[in-house]
Scaffold this active site. Structure first.
Site, PDB file in Angstrom:
ATOM      1  N   CYS A  40      81.213 -24.192 -29.020  1.00 46.46           N
ATOM      2  CA  CYS A  40      81.187 -24.287 -27.682  1.00 46.46           C
ATOM      3  C   CYS A  40      82.578 -24.604 -26.924  1.00 46.46           C
ATOM      4  CB  CYS A  40      80.084 -24.948 -26.865  1.00 46.46           C
ATOM      5  SG  CYS A  40      79.794 -26.527 -28.018  1.00 46.46           S
TER       6      CYS A  40
ATOM      7  N   HIS B  46      82.232 -27.445 -20.552  1.00 49.51           N
ATOM      8  CA  HIS B  46      83.328 -28.445 -21.432  1.00 49.51           C
ATOM      9  C   HIS B  46      84.730 -28.111 -20.880  1.00 49.51           C
ATOM     10  CE1 HIS B  46      80.076 -28.978 -24.412  1.00 49.51           C
ATOM     11  NE2 HIS B  46      80.490 -28.259 -25.501  1.00 49.51           N
TER      12      HIS B  46
HETATM   13  N1  LIG Z   1      73.984 -26.815 -27.078  1.00 52.50           N
HETATM   14  C1  LIG Z   1      75.190 -26.160 -27.382  1.00 52.50           C
HETATM   15  O1  LIG Z   1      75.856 -26.475 -26.219  1.00 52.50           O
HETATM   16  C2  LIG Z   1      75.395 -25.409 -28.489  1.00 52.50           C
HETATM   17  C3  LIG Z   1      76.594 -24.534 -28.131  1.00 52.50           C
HETATM   18  C4  LIG Z   1      77.072 -23.630 -29.449  1.00 52.50           C
HETATM   19  C5  LIG Z   1      76.274 -23.745 -30.514  1.00 52.50           C
HETATM   20  N2  LIG Z   1      75.151 -24.627 -30.723  1.00 52.50           N
HETATM   21  C6  LIG Z   1      74.582 -24.667 -31.949  1.00 52.50           C
HETATM   22  O2  LIG Z   1      73.112 -24.091 -31.713  1.00 52.50           O
HETATM   23  C7  LIG Z   1      72.404 -24.441 -32.541  1.00 52.50           C
HETATM   24  C8  LIG Z   1      71.190 -24.966 -31.802  1.00 52.50           C
HETATM   25  O3  LIG Z   1      71.569 -26.381 -31.062  1.00 52.50           O
HETATM   26  P1  LIG Z   1      70.787 -26.675 -29.793  1.00 52.50           P
HETATM   27  O4  LIG Z   1      71.637 -27.862 -29.095  1.00 52.50           O
HETATM   28  O5  LIG Z   1      69.987 -25.839 -29.121  1.00 52.50           O
HETATM   29  O6  LIG Z   1      69.958 -27.904 -30.942  1.00 52.50           O
HETATM   30  P2  LIG Z   1      68.412 -28.393 -30.300  1.00 52.50           P
HETATM   31  O7  LIG Z   1      68.215 -28.514 -29.121  1.00 52.50           O
HETATM   32  O8  LIG Z   1      68.052 -29.656 -31.379  1.00 52.50           O
HETATM   33  O9  LIG Z   1      67.330 -27.068 -31.039  1.00 52.50           O
HETATM   34  C9  LIG Z   1      67.415 -26.822 -32.518  1.00 52.50           C
HETATM   35  C10 LIG Z   1      66.136 -25.767 -32.635  1.00 52.50           C
HETATM   36  O10 LIG Z   1      66.302 -25.621 -34.226  1.00 52.50           O
HETATM   37  C11 LIG Z   1      64.576 -25.599 -34.295  1.00 52.50           C
HETATM   38  N3  LIG Z   1      64.612 -26.143 -35.786  1.00 52.50           N
HETATM   39  C12 LIG Z   1      64.974 -27.386 -36.083  1.00 52.50           C
HETATM   40  N4  LIG Z   1      64.655 -27.532 -37.443  1.00 52.50           N
HETATM   41  C13 LIG Z   1      64.168 -26.621 -37.936  1.00 52.50           C
HETATM   42  C14 LIG Z   1      63.530 -26.045 -39.041  1.00 52.50           C
HETATM   43  N5  LIG Z   1      63.164 -26.919 -40.202  1.00 52.50           N
HETATM   44  N6  LIG Z   1      62.974 -24.639 -39.163  1.00 52.50           N
HETATM   45  C15 LIG Z   1      63.121 -23.689 -38.089  1.00 52.50           C
HETATM   46  N7  LIG Z   1      63.490 -24.321 -36.888  1.00 52.50           N
HETATM   47  C16 LIG Z   1      63.985 -25.590 -36.761  1.00 52.50           C
HETATM   48  C17 LIG Z   1      64.116 -26.741 -33.425  1.00 52.50           C
HETATM   49  O11 LIG Z   1      62.758 -26.206 -33.442  1.00 52.50           O
HETATM   50  P3  LIG Z   1      61.461 -27.313 -33.108  1.00 52.50           P
HETATM   51  O12 LIG Z   1      61.553 -27.825 -31.416  1.00 52.50           O
HETATM   52  O13 LIG Z   1      60.479 -26.822 -33.508  1.00 52.50           O
HETATM   53  O14 LIG Z   1      61.871 -28.566 -33.841  1.00 52.50           O
HETATM   54  C18 LIG Z   1      64.793 -25.917 -32.093  1.00 52.50           C
HETATM   55  O15 LIG Z   1      64.323 -24.773 -31.690  1.00 52.50           O
HETATM   56  C19 LIG Z   1      72.993 -25.521 -33.511  1.00 52.50           C
HETATM   57  O16 LIG Z   1      73.405 -24.962 -34.455  1.00 52.50           O
HETATM   58  C20 LIG Z   1      74.251 -25.989 -32.443  1.00 52.50           C
HETATM   59  O17 LIG Z   1      75.060 -26.495 -33.324  1.00 52.50           O
HETATM   60  C21 LIG Z   1      74.794 -25.641 -29.647  1.00 52.50           C
END
Ligand SMILES: NC(=O)c1ccc[n+]([C@@H]2O[C@H](COP(=O)([O-])OP(=O)(O)OC[C@H]3O[C@@H](n4cnc5c(N)ncnc54)[C@H](OP(=O)(O)O)[C@@H]3O)[C@@H](O)[C@H]2O)c1
Length: 352
Positions: free
Chosen positions: A149, A242
């Protein structure tokens, strides 16, 4: 019967997953038919499993839909992944092996030799890596990634400058929003009146990903751009957006006016193809001396533009500027959707 392409979201309950759900509502080409997340959520309705943190309400069409486990068997061929990086690597491979096209936000496969790290305005030709990926890995599906990001705002500003004048060295300091850490992320007591000068693995991502994105497709791989980046990444008390302060040394000297013109005039394939999520202007140059600011500018171009301001001479390198981009739209879900739109426009979803 809708003639839209059915798509699924892996990690649909998370911060990025919710943004996918929100952005895919009423998408002209894609219809969200499958939601998947961890075992904690599987079997529950989307409304029950999700702490919804978007300004728009949960789309009626998904509220009562049952969340499935992140396993192949979903009734769609294209999946967007907002999975936590602790599981994304293996889960996304399972889907590609089973024939799905995976558009991933996770870091796991971004730097793999045979995986496109795609920004449609900058390196659409890197989609050529999919052929290499399928031969090497022997799978009928594919993994295509979008950048970190903070990388995205930086590279959208740097790539046109690199093309016009050559970028030799860059120093970038980021001020990254709280939503970049997922939900619930940092506690308020950690963040209030504070800045955290460390985001695990982030300096390295911002230092390497732009070199792959600005690199050239060379036979079976990418020849990385020949420049160096030094990154200081920080978490600040901002909800979304950001911001990055950037100093750049150029190969060929250029005035601030020339740099501003190159950025202002930058337009590319997604704009030409009129892809539904493509912003009219990928880079918006602001004139005001105190902009961009996250609260006022992050939604420019529906959150898909990079906003550049304060372009001025740098007493150490050549030029410096500030760039802002929306971390969960252009930095995550919106970027993956634009990647899918480019693939669809190129007929890549028709192939068996
Ligand atoms: N936030 C940002 O601005 C951003 C930007 C670019 C990239 N990213 C990347 O995008 C990804 C998600 O980020 P986020 O911020 O959305 O994280 P988040 O809010 O913590 O969400 C994580 C997701 O992954 C699922 N998950 C966790 N453990 C799992 C498992 N064992 N099996 C299947 N699903 C599982 C969770 O499901 P449950 O709810 O069921 O636990 C949830 O839907 C990450 O890799 C992050 O680095 C984030």
């Amino acid at each position: 019967m809708s003639n839209k392409i059915p798509v699924g979201v892996l990690g649909a309950t998370g911060a990025v997953g919710q943004k996918f759900v929100s952005l895919l509502e009423d998408h002209p080409w894609f219809e969200l038919t499958e939601l998947a997340a961890s075992d904690r959520s599987a079997g529950k309705s989307y409304k029950e499993a999700t702490v919804w943190r978007q300004y728009k309400p949960i789309p009626e069409t998904v509220k009562t839909r049952t969340i499935k486990p992140c396993e192949p068997g979903l009734d769609c061929r294209v999946v967007f992944s907002g999975l936590d990086s602790s599981v994304a690597g293996e889960v996304e491979e399972n889907f590609a092996r089973a024939g799905y096209i995976v558009l991933s936000n996770a870091k796991n496969h971004r730097m793999d030799d045979d995986v496109p790290l795609l920004v449609p305005e900058i390196n659409p030709e890197h989609l050529g890596l999919i052929k290499v990926q399928r031969v090497r890995r022997g799978w009928p599906g594919a993994i295509v990634t979008n950048p970190n990001c903070s990388t995205i705002g930086l590279v959208m500003a740097l790539a046109p400058i690199h093309r016009a004048f050559g970028v030799r060295r860059v120093i970038v300091t980021t001020m990254q929003a709280l939503s970049g850490a997922g939900y619930p992320g940092h506690s308020a007591i950690d963040m209030l009146g504070n800045v955290i000068p460390f985001i695990g693995g982030e300096d390295e991502k911002v230092e390497t990903e732009p070199l792959k994105i600005m690199g050239s497709l060379n036979g079976d791989g990418i020849r990385f751009a020949d420049c160096r980046i030094s990154a200081h990444t920080n978490r600040v008390f901002v909800e979304d957006g950001h911001m990055e302060c950037v100093s750049v040394e150029l190969d060929r000297k250029a005035s601030t006016d020339e740099v501003a013109r190159v950025l202002r005039e930058f337009t590319s394939l997604p704009q030409e193809l009129k892809l539904p999520s493509a912003p009219e202007r990928p880079v918006i140059v602001t004139e005001e001396k105190d902009r961009p600011q996250p609260r006022f500018d992050r939604d420019a171009g529906n959150g898909m533009s990079a906003i550049v301001g304060r372009i001025r001479e740098c007493p150490v390198f050549d030029i410096r500027f500030v760039v802002l981009s929306h971390n969960t739209i252009r930095g995550a879900a919106g970027a993956a959707i634009l990647n899918a739109e480019l693939m669809k426009a190129r007929g890549m979803f028709n192939q068996p």
